[in-house]
Every structure is written in C-alpha cells, then in structure tokens.
Design a protein around this motif. Structure first.
Motif, short mmCIF file in Angstrom:
data_model
loop_
_atom_site.label_atom_id
_atom_site.label_comp_id
_atom_site.label_asym_id
_atom_site.label_seq_id
_atom_site.Cartn_x
_atom_site.Cartn_y
_atom_site.Cartn_z
N UNK A 1 33.12 44.62 32.23
CA UNK A 1 33.12 44.55 30.86
C UNK A 1 34.14 45.78 30.13
N UNK A 2 35.10 46.23 31.01
CA UNK A 2 36.27 47.05 30.56
C UNK A 2 37.20 46.51 29.68
N UNK A 3 37.63 47.36 29.07
CA UNK A 3 38.63 46.79 27.70
C UNK A 3 40.09 47.05 28.35
N UNK B 1 24.79 43.42 19.97
CA UNK B 1 24.35 42.48 20.61
C UNK B 1 25.65 41.73 21.18
N UNK B 2 26.46 41.58 20.69
CA UNK B 2 27.93 40.89 21.19
C UNK B 2 29.16 41.89 20.89
N UNK B 3 30.27 41.64 21.59
CA UNK B 3 31.41 42.45 21.36
C UNK B 3 32.21 41.87 20.31
N UNK B 4 33.14 42.66 19.38
CA UNK B 4 33.82 41.94 18.51
C UNK B 4 34.97 40.90 19.25
N UNK C 1 36.18 41.30 22.90
CA UNK C 1 36.17 40.03 23.74
C UNK C 1 37.62 39.95 24.31
N UNK C 2 38.53 39.93 23.56
CA UNK C 2 40.14 39.58 23.78
C UNK C 2 40.30 40.71 24.88
N UNK C 3 40.04 41.90 24.60
CA UNK C 3 40.47 42.87 25.69
C UNK C 3 39.64 42.79 27.08
N UNK D 1 40.20 41.23 32.52
CA UNK D 1 39.42 40.43 33.93
C UNK D 1 40.39 39.71 34.52
N UNK D 2 41.41 39.10 33.60
CA UNK D 2 42.36 38.06 33.96
C UNK D 2 43.53 38.78 34.94
N UNK D 3 43.77 40.08 34.29
CA UNK D 3 44.73 40.64 35.11
C UNK D 3 44.11 41.11 36.74
#
Length: 477
Positions: free
Chosen positions: A274-276, A364-367, A371-373, A378-380
């Motif tokens: 869940x890291x940005x 409840x959910x991220x902005x 979410x993009x961050x 995660x992709x990297x």
C-alpha cells in the motif's frame, strides 16, 4: 522444524505448558527452557550446524566482554575486528564461496584464460544470515558504548537463538530483546490472544496465499519461453504476493508465537504493497533488515550528512549490499541496484520522506492520486521481483523481453480465479486494518463479528491451504 509442520504444532504447546506451568517460578529457569527448546528447534533441521550456531554465540559473547574490558580504543577495535572477520568469514564461506570462485573464473574466461575451478557442494546453514547479523549488531553496539556486555551466557544465547526468530528473523537488537529476556514475564491473556490472531493471519498468508501462488509461479517461470506476455505479467504479480505472503507470513507467526511467551519482537512488515513510493515501500518491507543496514552501514558511511553525491553513493551501497545479502547471484545484486535507481528521484528532489503516515487514513478508499501512486510503486516493485525470482540474469532479461509484445494486452488464457480471489480477501482485510499492528488486529467490530471472521479464516485455511510442509522462501537466505 517448519512453523507449518505437524512437528511444530506438537512442539509449541509442550514448550508453552512447560514455560508457564513448570518453569514459571524464575525467569532464569524459563530462559534455560527456551534455550534448550531453541537448540532442539534448530537441530531438527540439521544437528551438525547446531555446533556452528553455538560457536557463533560463544564468539560474540566472549568478544563483547573483551571489547568492554579493553584498556584502549585500539585493543577494543582488535576484538571487534576479530568478531566481524570470523563471523563474515563463516557467512562468506557457506554462502558466497562458489559465487566468488565462479565469478572469478568467468572473468578469466573473458580474457581468454581457462581455469579449473574448485566448486564445493556446500549446504547453507539455515538462518546463518540472520543470527550472524544478531551477533554483529551486539558487538558493534558494545564497541560504540550503546550497551554493556552481557555476562550471563544463557541470556545472551537466548537473544541470538530464540526459536521464533532464529531462522528468518526479524533481526533483533540487544537493546530491544535482551531487557525482555532478563526480566520476569507474567502471562498476559490479551497479549497471548492477540498473538494467536497474528499467528492465524501468518498461517493464512503462508499456507493459503504463498503456497497456492507458488505452483503457478514456478510453472510460468519454468515455461516462460512459451507463455503469452499477459501470462508472464500474471506470473510476476503472483510472485509478488507469493513472497509477501511467505515472508510476512513467517514474520507474523514468529511475532505471534513470541507474544505467547510474553516477549515482543520487532515489527518486520507494515503492509508494504500500500506504499505510495519506493522509499515508503522500504520503510514497510523487511523493516528489521532495512533498519540494520541504515544503522550499521548507511550512517557509518556518512548517511545523509554529506552532499548529494555522498547520499547517492551511500544509497547505492546499502541497496547493492542488501541485494547481495539475499543470495550469491548477480540477479540479487541487480535487484538491489534497480531499487536504488527507483530511489534516486526521491533522493535528488528530497522527497524520500514525504509519505510517512498511513495511506488514506480515516478513509474507506484512497484518492485517485494515491491509487495511481500505489499502482506505480507496485508495478516498479514487480519489475524488480523478476530479477529476484529468476535463476540467472539471462533468464530475467529474456523473461522481460517476452513481456513487451502485443500479447501483453490479451487476457491470460487460464486465469487462476481461486487464487486471485484469495489474494483479494487478503488485500481487503489488510487494507481495512492498515493502521494496525497486523492484519487481524480488528478492534472496531462487534466481538461476535470478529469471532465470526476468525472462524471464516480458519475455514479458508482448512479448505484451501497447501499442507505440503512447504519451506519458507527466506530459509535460503
């Protein structure tokens, strides 16, 4: 002995009963019991290497006393050097001998020389990287006068060989663990109950998530040359959850089991996916190792006190050394180097400490931005995991090359819906408790709803877990 084995499920209750009902009069008696249990736990893997563990304990115990007794800085430095050289010598021999010899042979071949190298069939003692780092931090802290040398051999031996953390961490500090070992422990029901919840969550992540992802990952990486690009991407994503479920699952079991004995270990994972950004990821992944390299390598090298070039140099050093710590293969070094490269933009722009709080706290959910961050980070991370998982650099490069073609936009032909659903359950539970100590530390629900959730988790484990006594990935490190 594996946590996920019948042997451990017999071993743990026996030690627990003896600890709290027979040896509970004095903490010294409990320590002796824990030491004997820890040596037995380790000997179940290979009793011959128990002598190496005992030698390592004795070396650092004696070195610590000699460092403290030294009448000059030079004498203390000599004893510190003896401990470090012998410790790293054993680690280097068992873990890196074949790597260095093979790499030297390849270098000679590049210049046209052909050498007959002598490779050894060496068995890597399980946990050697972890208990070596325990000992090193101990003698270094004595040399730096952060702590006093321990005179009780049993207490120090428990600190190094404590069975919940012995083979795969977390890497403890004497300043944190020794004081707990040296005081009377009183059974705390709330601590023990939450420890059991953490153990349950650890078993879920290991036996349900990691062990169900593993066969799919192994199949894709073995036959990557004939797989579609989308399936190769799926393989990397599944490996990301396999290694997280495996290693953080082990850590949860270790911390939970230790809490049954009234001892708190260092937190090793804090919901890293869940890291940005990559800096936040490394503050949340394998925390005890990251902080070890920070305190005993990065800061002594100058840390962040110098100019930008010194910061860049020191950052590359700790990531490359961290990669090499994981294994004797160039793939791990490249994995470490990639993470250092990811870190550079944050370091150069001085934004490596911008995400210190929990993501979307109170929401409840991220902005959309968060979410993009998270997805980019995660992709990297997944891209770097290719090198971590591949058996060779050439395989990793070939794997990556086959990802980037038109089939990457296709849907994998055989989506593992069951496994993906189980991963989704894990992510949902951890997201809802991302500001807690572990995934099942749930406080806001009705007690009966919490118990129902625990029963559902137990059912999922019994229904979907892989009961094949699969080893933990980090045993090889």
């Amino acid at each position: 002995m594996l946590f996920n084995s019948i042997g451990f499920l017999i071993f743990l209750p026996i030690v627990f009963i003896l600890y709290w009902f027979i040896f509970n009069k004095k903490y010294q008696h409990q320590n002796l019991l824990v030491l004997v249990a820890s040596f037995y736990f380790y000997a179940c893997w290979d009793w011959r290497f128990l002598f190496l563990l005992i030698f390592s304990i004795g070396l650092d115990f004696f070195s610590g006393i000699q460092i403290e007794k030294s009448k000059s800085k030079k004498e203390a430095k000599i004893w510190l050097a003896i401990s470090i050289i012998i410790n790293l010598g054993f680690l280097g021999f068992f873990k890196y001998y074949n790597f260095f010899v093979g790499s030297f042979s390849d270098l000679l071949s590049g210049f046209g020389f052909h050498a007959n190298i002598w490779l050894l069939k060496i068995v890597l003692p399980v946990g050697i990287s972890f208990y070596t780092f325990h000992g090193l931090s101990y003698v270094i802290d004595i040399y730096k006068k952060r702590i006093s040398a321990e005179r009780n051999f049993i207490d120090y031996a428990v600190f190094v060989s404590y069975f919940p953390l012995l083979v795969a961490g977390p890497i403890e500090r004497a300043t944190h663990l020794l004081p707990q070992i040296q005081r009377r422990r009183i059974f705390n029901y709330e601590q023990a109950a939450d420890g059991m919840r953490q153990v349950l969550w650890g078993f879920f992540k290991k036996m349900v998530i990691a062990d169900n992802c593993a066969p799919l990952v192994n199949d894709i990486f073995t036959h990557y040359q004939t797989e579609s690009a989308s399936n190769l991407v799926l393989g990397v994503v599944l490996f990301a959850f396999q290694i997280y479920g495996d290693f953080s699952g082990y850590s949860d079991i270790a911390l939970g089991v230790s809490r049954l004995f009234g001892i708190e270990l260092l937190k090793n994972f804090s919901f890293p996916y869940f890291s940005r950004d990559i800096a936040e990821f490394w503050r949340r992944w394998h925390i005890s190792l990251s902080s070890w390299f920070r305190d005993y390598l990065y800061i002594p090298l100058g840390g962040s006190k110098g100019g930008l070039m010194m910061k860049i140099r020191n950052t590359f050093i700790i990531f490359l050394v961290s990669g090499f710590w994981h294994g004797a293969n160039w793939t791990f070094i490249i994995w470490g180097g990639l993470n250092a490269l990811y870190f550079m933009p944050l370091l150069i722009t001085d934004k490596n400490r911008q995400n210190l709080e929990v993501v979307a706290i109170g929401k409840l959910i991220p902005s959309f931005k968060e979410t993009f961050q998270i997805l980019i980070t995660f992709s990297l991370t997944c891209f770097a995991w290719i090198f971590f998982r591949a058996s060779s650099v050439s395989q990793a490069i070939s794997y990556i090359g086959k990802i980037f073609n038109k089939t990457i936009l296709s849907i994998p032909p055989h989506l593992p819906y069951k496994v993906l659903s189980l991963v989704g359950i894990m992510l949902l539970i951890e997201w809802s408790n991302r500001n807690m100590f572990h995934g099942l530390e749930i406080k806001r629900f009705n007690p009966w709803l919490r118990r129902l959730l625990y029963l559902v988790i137990i059912y999922i484990i019994l229904r979907y877990a892989n009961f094949g006594n699969n080893e933990f990935i980090y045993f090889q490190f």
